[in-house]
Design a protein around this motif. Structure first.
Motif, PDB file in Angstrom:
ATOM      1  N   TYR A  52      33.628  20.612   8.711  1.00  0.00           N
ATOM      2  CA  TYR A  52      34.224  21.739   7.984  1.00  0.00           C
ATOM      3  C   TYR A  52      35.187  21.284   6.885  1.00  0.00           C
ATOM      4  CZ  TYR A  52      32.149  24.814  11.414  1.00  0.00           C
ATOM      5  OH  TYR A  52      31.245  25.490  12.188  1.00  0.00           O
ATOM      6  N   SER A  53      35.222  19.978   6.603  1.00  0.00           N
ATOM      7  CA  SER A  53      36.038  19.396   5.521  1.00  0.00           C
ATOM      8  C   SER A  53      37.510  19.773   5.637  1.00  0.00           C
ATOM      9  CB  SER A  53      35.500  19.823   4.149  1.00  0.00           C
ATOM     10  OG  SER A  53      34.184  19.359   3.985  1.00  0.00           O
ATOM     11  N   VAL A  54      38.040  19.650   6.831  1.00  0.00           N
ATOM     12  CA  VAL A  54      39.462  19.913   7.073  1.00  0.00           C
ATOM     13  C   VAL A  54      40.233  18.624   6.781  1.00  0.00           C
ATOM     14  CG1 VAL A  54      41.169  20.555   8.836  1.00  0.00           C
ATOM     15  CG2 VAL A  54      38.923  21.661   8.806  1.00  0.00           C
ATOM     16  N   TYR A  55      41.360  18.819   6.035  1.00  0.00           N
ATOM     17  CA  TYR A  55      42.183  17.669   5.683  1.00  0.00           C
ATOM     18  C   TYR A  55      42.743  17.036   6.946  1.00  0.00           C
ATOM     19  CZ  TYR A  55      45.846  14.822   3.636  1.00  0.00           C
ATOM     20  OH  TYR A  55      46.636  13.772   3.269  1.00  0.00           O
ATOM     21  N   PRO A  56      42.806  15.777   7.135  1.00  0.00           N
ATOM     22  CA  PRO A  56      42.497  14.600   6.331  1.00  0.00           C
ATOM     23  C   PRO A  56      41.071  14.092   6.544  1.00  0.00           C
ATOM     24  CG  PRO A  56      43.660  13.857   8.267  1.00  0.00           C
ATOM     25  CD  PRO A  56      43.528  15.366   8.362  1.00  0.00           C
ATOM     26  N   PHE A  57      40.246  14.868   7.233  1.00  0.00           N
ATOM     27  CA  PHE A  57      38.879  14.423   7.546  1.00  0.00           C
ATOM     28  C   PHE A  57      37.871  14.837   6.470  1.00  0.00           C
ATOM     29  CE2 PHE A  57      41.178  15.009  11.518  1.00  0.00           C
ATOM     30  CZ  PHE A  57      41.011  13.768  12.116  1.00  0.00           C
ATOM     31  N   ALA A  58      38.322  15.557   5.463  1.00  0.00           N
ATOM     32  CA  ALA A  58      37.419  16.099   4.446  1.00  0.00           C
ATOM     33  C   ALA A  58      36.642  15.011   3.707  1.00  0.00           C
ATOM     34  CB  ALA A  58      38.207  16.938   3.448  1.00  0.00           C
ATOM     35  N   GLY A  59      37.249  13.883   3.467  1.00  0.00           N
ATOM     36  CA  GLY A  59      36.590  12.852   2.680  1.00  0.00           C
ATOM     37  C   GLY A  59      35.807  11.833   3.500  1.00  0.00           C
ATOM     38  N   LEU A  60      35.758  11.981   4.804  1.00  0.00           N
ATOM     39  CA  LEU A  60      35.061  10.996   5.643  1.00  0.00           C
ATOM     40  C   LEU A  60      33.545  11.151   5.537  1.00  0.00           C
ATOM     41  CD1 LEU A  60      37.024  10.920   9.043  1.00  0.00           C
ATOM     42  CD2 LEU A  60      37.093   9.269   7.199  1.00  0.00           C
ATOM     43  N   SER A  61      32.884  10.038   5.362  1.00  0.00           N
ATOM     44  CA  SER A  61      31.418  10.078   5.366  1.00  0.00           C
ATOM     45  C   SER A  61      30.946   9.973   6.820  1.00  0.00           C
ATOM     46  CB  SER A  61      30.857   8.920   4.550  1.00  0.00           C
ATOM     47  OG  SER A  61      31.082   7.695   5.214  1.00  0.00           O
ATOM     48  N   GLY A  62      29.682  10.251   7.031  1.00  0.00           N
ATOM     49  CA  GLY A  62      29.121  10.164   8.377  1.00  0.00           C
ATOM     50  C   GLY A  62      29.196   8.755   8.955  1.00  0.00           C
ATOM     51  N   VAL A  63      29.024   7.760   8.085  1.00  0.00           N
ATOM     52  CA  VAL A  63      29.072   6.360   8.525  1.00  0.00           C
ATOM     53  C   VAL A  63      30.482   5.991   8.968  1.00  0.00           C
ATOM     54  CG1 VAL A  63      28.771   3.961   7.775  1.00  0.00           C
ATOM     55  CG2 VAL A  63      27.130   5.702   7.081  1.00  0.00           C
ATOM     56  N   VAL A  64      31.498   6.415   8.217  1.00  0.00           N
ATOM     57  CA  VAL A  64      32.887   6.114   8.572  1.00  0.00           C
ATOM     58  C   VAL A  64      33.259   6.821   9.881  1.00  0.00           C
ATOM     59  CG1 VAL A  64      35.297   6.372   7.858  1.00  0.00           C
ATOM     60  CG2 VAL A  64      33.570   5.681   6.184  1.00  0.00           C
ATOM     61  N   LEU A  65      32.858   8.074  10.009  1.00  0.00           N
ATOM     62  CA  LEU A  65      33.125   8.808  11.250  1.00  0.00           C
ATOM     63  C   LEU A  65      32.457   8.116  12.429  1.00  0.00           C
ATOM     64  CD1 LEU A  65      34.280  11.252  12.764  1.00  0.00           C
ATOM     65  CD2 LEU A  65      32.154  12.464  12.220  1.00  0.00           C
ATOM     66  N   ALA A  66      31.207   7.705  12.263  1.00  0.00           N
ATOM     67  CA  ALA A  66      30.496   7.010  13.338  1.00  0.00           C
ATOM     68  C   ALA A  66      31.203   5.707  13.693  1.00  0.00           C
ATOM     69  CB  ALA A  66      29.053   6.742  12.932  1.00  0.00           C
ATOM     70  N   ALA A  67      31.678   4.960  12.696  1.00  0.00           N
ATOM     71  CA  ALA A  67      32.383   3.703  12.943  1.00  0.00           C
ATOM     72  C   ALA A  67      33.672   3.944  13.729  1.00  0.00           C
ATOM     73  CB  ALA A  67      32.677   2.993  11.625  1.00  0.00           C
ATOM     74  N   ILE A  68      34.405   5.004  13.383  1.00  0.00           N
ATOM     75  CA  ILE A  68      35.643   5.336  14.102  1.00  0.00           C
ATOM     76  C   ILE A  68      35.328   5.675  15.555  1.00  0.00           C
ATOM     77  CG2 ILE A  68      37.497   7.056  14.298  1.00  0.00           C
ATOM     78  CD1 ILE A  68      37.462   7.222  11.203  1.00  0.00           C
ATOM     79  N   LEU A  69      34.290   6.480  15.784  1.00  0.00           N
ATOM     80  CA  LEU A  69      33.941   6.885  17.141  1.00  0.00           C
ATOM     81  C   LEU A  69      33.441   5.694  17.977  1.00  0.00           C
ATOM     82  CD1 LEU A  69      32.215  10.327  16.473  1.00  0.00           C
ATOM     83  CD2 LEU A  69      34.601   9.857  17.073  1.00  0.00           C
ATOM     84  N   VAL A  70      32.634   4.835  17.361  1.00  0.00           N
ATOM     85  CA  VAL A  70      32.165   3.643  18.080  1.00  0.00           C
ATOM     86  C   VAL A  70      33.347   2.739  18.429  1.00  0.00           C
ATOM     87  CG1 VAL A  70      30.841   1.497  17.806  1.00  0.00           C
ATOM     88  CG2 VAL A  70      29.806   3.682  17.199  1.00  0.00           C
ATOM     89  N   ALA A  71      34.262   2.553  17.487  1.00  0.00           N
ATOM     90  CA  ALA A  71      35.442   1.729  17.750  1.00  0.00           C
ATOM     91  C   ALA A  71      36.290   2.326  18.869  1.00  0.00           C
ATOM     92  CB  ALA A  71      36.272   1.580  16.471  1.00  0.00           C
ATOM     93  N   MET A  72      36.440   3.644  18.867  1.00  0.00           N
ATOM     94  CA  MET A  72      37.240   4.325  19.882  1.00  0.00           C
ATOM     95  C   MET A  72      36.631   4.119  21.285  1.00  0.00           C
ATOM     96  SD  MET A  72      38.441   8.310  19.673  1.00  0.00           S
ATOM     97  CE  MET A  72      36.814   9.005  19.903  1.00  0.00           C
ATOM     98  N   PHE A  73      35.331   4.355  21.418  1.00  0.00           N
ATOM     99  CA  PHE A  73      34.681   4.190  22.722  1.00  0.00           C
ATOM    100  C   PHE A  73      34.573   2.710  23.100  1.00  0.00           C
ATOM    101  CE2 PHE A  73      33.470   8.603  22.199  1.00  0.00           C
ATOM    102  CZ  PHE A  73      33.542   9.075  23.499  1.00  0.00           C
ATOM    103  N   GLY A  74      34.351   1.853  22.121  1.00  0.00           N
ATOM    104  CA  GLY A  74      34.281   0.420  22.396  1.00  0.00           C
ATOM    105  C   GLY A  74      35.605  -0.120  22.916  1.00  0.00           C
ATOM    106  N   ALA A  75      36.712   0.270  22.269  1.00  0.00           N
ATOM    107  CA  ALA A  75      38.034  -0.173  22.722  1.00  0.00           C
ATOM    108  C   ALA A  75      38.312   0.337  24.136  1.00  0.00           C
ATOM    109  CB  ALA A  75      39.112   0.306  21.752  1.00  0.00           C
ATOM    110  N   SER A  76      37.943   1.578  24.400  1.00  0.00           N
ATOM    111  CA  SER A  76      38.134   2.136  25.741  1.00  0.00           C
ATOM    112  C   SER A  76      37.324   1.380  26.780  1.00  0.00           C
ATOM    113  CB  SER A  76      37.754   3.614  25.742  1.00  0.00           C
ATOM    114  OG  SER A  76      37.908   4.147  27.029  1.00  0.00           O
TER     115      SER A  76
END
Length: 190
Positions: free
Chosen positions: A146-170
């Motif tokens: 829904y392009s809510v700030y500060p996530f409005a400019g995130l691409s799908g690849v960047v979002l996927a990288a953040i989520l993978v890093a989050m679950f990987g660290a856990s």
């Protein structure tokens, strides 16, 4: 209604699953836990009874094996030979050759060992941690969609990288935490 209970000398079928009561009964005795722990630590899968008795006696009396009096070793030997090893063999956790005096850990022992993991009372269950991470991931995905700030400019690849890093660290923390809390870590018996 009666249920069939195998005799002490009758081998357990590979298809028979241990009940929780049977597992907790097996693990309720410290000597049986020490037997499983020691056999797991041995590089050679088969261990002679004398070696096992020496190690269990040393742990029980907190004395080096060569300094233990014969009577103390005899107490442990008798209890292991007559009670604990046959019980562990009955449930399939070990193979115990009474005639040769040899003991070997089986693959079925894993079912008992997984009940030996220690979980501190103040910890949250890992299932709740992963449920929370999933909720955060869903919220981040929705905010990005829904392009809510500060996530409005995130691409799908960047979002996927953040989520993978989050679950990987856990997952790394979970693995480290589980190994640290395992009974018998740092060379100490459970």
């Amino acid at each position: 209604m009666s249920s069939y209970v195998p005799a002490v000398d009758e081998p357990r079928s590979k298809t028979d699953k241990l009940t929780r009561d049977e597992i907790f009964t097996m693990l309720s005795n410290r000597r049986r836990r020490w037997v499983l722990y020691f056999l797991e630590q041995c590089d050679d899968r088969r261990v002679d009874l004398r070696t096992l008795v020496d190690r269990i006696s040393a742990w029980e009396y907190d004395t080096p094996p060569d300094e233990l009096p014969w009577k103390k070793r005899k107490r442990v030997y008798t209890a292991l030979r007559q009670s604990h090893l046959p019980k562990l063999a009955e449930v399939g956790a070990i193979e115990y050759d009474r005639n040769r005096g040899e003991v070997e850990l089986t693959d079925e022992a894993y079912e008992l060992r997984m009940y030996l993991e220690y979980v501190p009372s103040h910890d949250i269950p890992w299932s709740q941690c992963y449920l929370g991470l999933s909720a955060i991931a869903a919220a981040m995905t929705a905010l990005t969609w829904y392009s809510v700030y500060p996530f409005a400019g995130l691409s799908g690849v960047v979002l996927a990288a953040i989520l993978v890093a989050m679950f990987g660290a856990s997952a790394v923390v979970h693995t480290w935490h589980t190994r640290r809390n395992r009974l018998g870590s740092e060379g100490r018996p459970p």
